[in-house]
Design an enzyme around this catalytic site. Structure first.
Site, PDB file in Angstrom:
ATOM      1  N   TYR A 199      26.858 -43.919  64.475  1.00  0.00           N
ATOM      2  CA  TYR A 199      25.592 -43.291  64.909  1.00  0.00           C
ATOM      3  C   TYR A 199      25.836 -42.347  66.091  1.00  0.00           C
ATOM      4  O   TYR A 199      25.370 -41.196  66.094  1.00  0.00           O
ATOM      5  CB  TYR A 199      24.572 -44.392  65.278  1.00  0.00           C
ATOM      6  CG  TYR A 199      23.346 -43.846  65.969  1.00  0.00           C
ATOM      7  CD1 TYR A 199      22.335 -43.216  65.253  1.00  0.00           C
ATOM      8  CD2 TYR A 199      23.219 -43.924  67.361  1.00  0.00           C
ATOM      9  CE1 TYR A 199      21.222 -42.685  65.893  1.00  0.00           C
ATOM     10  CE2 TYR A 199      22.115 -43.396  68.009  1.00  0.00           C
ATOM     11  CZ  TYR A 199      21.125 -42.783  67.276  1.00  0.00           C
ATOM     12  OH  TYR A 199      20.026 -42.242  67.908  1.00  0.00           O
ATOM     13  N   SER A 225      19.579 -35.622  67.615  1.00  0.00           N
ATOM     14  CA  SER A 225      18.782 -36.198  66.517  1.00  0.00           C
ATOM     15  C   SER A 225      18.632 -35.297  65.305  1.00  0.00           C
ATOM     16  O   SER A 225      18.125 -35.750  64.279  1.00  0.00           O
ATOM     17  CB  SER A 225      17.394 -36.597  67.010  1.00  0.00           C
ATOM     18  OG  SER A 225      17.443 -37.915  67.461  1.00  0.00           O
ATOM     19  N   LYS A 268      20.030 -36.730  62.270  1.00  0.00           N
ATOM     20  CA  LYS A 268      19.295 -37.728  61.463  1.00  0.00           C
ATOM     21  C   LYS A 268      18.867 -37.140  60.111  1.00  0.00           C
ATOM     22  O   LYS A 268      18.703 -37.858  59.135  1.00  0.00           O
ATOM     23  CB  LYS A 268      18.104 -38.273  62.252  1.00  0.00           C
ATOM     24  CG  LYS A 268      18.532 -39.104  63.491  1.00  0.00           C
ATOM     25  CD  LYS A 268      17.352 -39.569  64.305  1.00  0.00           C
ATOM     26  CE  LYS A 268      17.672 -40.601  65.387  1.00  0.00           C
ATOM     27  NZ  LYS A 268      18.472 -40.146  66.517  1.00  0.00           N
ATOM     28  N   VAL A 293      17.520 -34.022  71.297  1.00  0.00           N
ATOM     29  CA  VAL A 293      17.436 -33.886  72.755  1.00  0.00           C
ATOM     30  C   VAL A 293      18.504 -32.949  73.333  1.00  0.00           C
ATOM     31  O   VAL A 293      18.510 -32.679  74.528  1.00  0.00           O
ATOM     32  CB  VAL A 293      17.465 -35.259  73.487  1.00  0.00           C
ATOM     33  CG1 VAL A 293      16.239 -36.077  73.153  1.00  0.00           C
ATOM     34  CG2 VAL A 293      18.743 -36.017  73.205  1.00  0.00           C
ATOM     35  N   TYR A 306       9.466 -36.272  67.390  1.00  0.00           N
ATOM     36  CA  TYR A 306       9.063 -37.317  68.333  1.00  0.00           C
ATOM     37  C   TYR A 306       7.546 -37.496  68.288  1.00  0.00           C
ATOM     38  O   TYR A 306       6.954 -37.485  67.229  1.00  0.00           O
ATOM     39  CB  TYR A 306       9.575 -36.990  69.753  1.00  0.00           C
ATOM     40  CG  TYR A 306      11.048 -36.625  69.766  1.00  0.00           C
ATOM     41  CD1 TYR A 306      11.990 -37.536  69.285  1.00  0.00           C
ATOM     42  CD2 TYR A 306      11.496 -35.398  70.207  1.00  0.00           C
ATOM     43  CE1 TYR A 306      13.340 -37.216  69.274  1.00  0.00           C
ATOM     44  CE2 TYR A 306      12.847 -35.075  70.205  1.00  0.00           C
ATOM     45  CZ  TYR A 306      13.757 -35.985  69.727  1.00  0.00           C
ATOM     46  OH  TYR A 306      15.074 -35.670  69.709  1.00  0.00           O
TER      47      TYR A 306
HETATM   48  N1  GLU Z   1      21.804 -39.738  70.697  1.00  0.00           N
HETATM   49  C1  GLU Z   1      20.442 -39.751  71.165  1.00  0.00           C
HETATM   50  C2  GLU Z   1      19.992 -41.177  71.355  1.00  0.00           C
HETATM   51  O1  GLU Z   1      20.330 -41.977  70.553  1.00  0.00           O
HETATM   52  C3  GLU Z   1      19.597 -39.037  70.163  1.00  0.00           C
HETATM   53  C4  GLU Z   1      18.246 -38.782  70.717  1.00  0.00           C
HETATM   54  C5  GLU Z   1      17.562 -37.605  70.119  1.00  0.00           C
HETATM   55  O2  GLU Z   1      18.097 -36.508  70.014  1.00  0.00           O
HETATM   56  O3  GLU Z   1      16.410 -37.826  69.761  1.00  0.00           O
HETATM   57  O4  GLU Z   1      19.318 -41.511  72.292  1.00  0.00           O
END
Ligand code: GLU
Length: 306
Positions: A190, A67, A70, A260, A242
């Site tokens: 994504y 993430s 992002k 994650v 989060y």
């Molecule tokens: N590729 C992970 C998902 O889409 C990213 C989650 C993350 O790092 O928050 O679940």
């Protein structure tokens, strides 16, 4: 403190945390390719606004940035769309898990913010309409950290094979008319963005524009405007970690974005960017030792935005 002065501090943090390596937390196992990553690893790296670097531990080991991508997906979206980006996406903390479907239904397919999965998928859709979003991401990151960056195809395939929630989130948004492109095409991009492999040092360099009012860390180019960079930092502080953004503000006091894969990028505006990595996570999905390392760093350096 000049960067050279940070070197002993980073080494001290590694020495303090080393006895705790592999002792607590769990690696993300909902993505099979991530479940195999050895937990007992820890790296830390920073780059100051004037280009000095310090790093310690496993700071040059590439890991799955997940993430943290992002942050860069949002950067591409802000560059490309400006204010229009916010037509289909909010800016509030969700208070729900990063892959939750619940809020999307009551809020008509408009994700709360660009750092939850639905939000990043929505930004990715806007990118897919305008560019080769995989190639542009590699181009941006390689230019920011001055070396080639690539996707881990095994992780991308593993996510595609098991990402049922993300597939559900994307279909849900599509049903509300919030995605313009084919769901499979958007998710492929994504998953690839999440599957980027980078080290702490590369990430500290790549996020460098966020402590420099949006200016590229190496050349005289504005990656984001000053105002946009400030807004990304604000979103990191409120939505970047989060369900633990309050805890991060309380214990660490810096804008952070975690993934994650166990990485966390932190920004000290006008001073430096920092990246920590350790794969074992706490309950909300943030790196357990990464949080401890950031807490030690801010306590001992006295750096905080508050
Ligand atoms: N590729 C992970 C998902 O889409 C990213 C989650 C993350 O790092 O928050 O679940």
């Amino acid at each position: 403190m000049a960067a050279m002065e940070f070197q002993p501090l980073l080494e001290d943090i590694v020495a303090t945390l080393r006895p705790q390596l592999g002792q607590a937390g769990h690696v993300a196992d909902y993505i099979p390719a991530l479940a195999r990553v050895p937990a007992a690893q820890f790296g830390i790296a920073l780059r100051t606004c004037d280009g000095q670097e310090a790093h310690a531990g496993d700071s040059t080991t590439p890991f799955s940035i997940q993430s943290i991508s992002k942050l860069f997906t949002l950067t591409l979206g802000m560059r490309e769309l400006g204010e229009a980006l916010w037509e289909r996406i909010g800016r509030e903390p969700s208070g729900n898990p990063f892959n939750s479907l619940v809020q999307l239904e009551s809020e008509h397919g408009i994700p709360r913010n660009p750092f939850i999965n639905a939000g990043a998928i929505a930004v990715t859709d806007r990118l897919v309409s305008r560019m080769d979003a995989k190639a542009r991401m590699l181009e941006l990151l390689s230019s920011l950290c001055l070396e080639g960056v690539g996707f881990d195809e095994e992780v991308a395939a593993s996510e595609a094979a098991t990402g049922f929630r993300n597939i559900a989130l994307a279909n849900f948004m599509k049903s509300f008319g919030r995605l313009d492109n084919d769901v499979g095409t958007v998710l492929d991009v994504y998953f690839h963005h999440c599957a980027l492999r980078m080290s702490c040092l590369q990430l500290a360099r790549a996020a460098g524009f966020l402590c420099r009012d949006g200016v590229h860390p190496h050349v005289k180019e504005q990656i984001l405007t000053e105002r946009q960079a400030r807004r990304v930092n604000a979103l990191m502080l409120t939505c970047g970690t989060y369900d633990a953004a309050g805890e991060f503000a309380f214990r660490i006091g810096l804008p952070c974005k975690s993934g994650v894969g166990g990485g966390i990028v932190a920004v000290v505006p006008d001073r430096l960017t920092l990246c920590v990595w350790s794969p074992a996570l706490e309950a909300s999905g943030n790196s357990l030792l990464g949080m401890k390392a950031l807490e030690l760093f801010t306590a001992r350096s006295g750096l905080s935005i508050f």
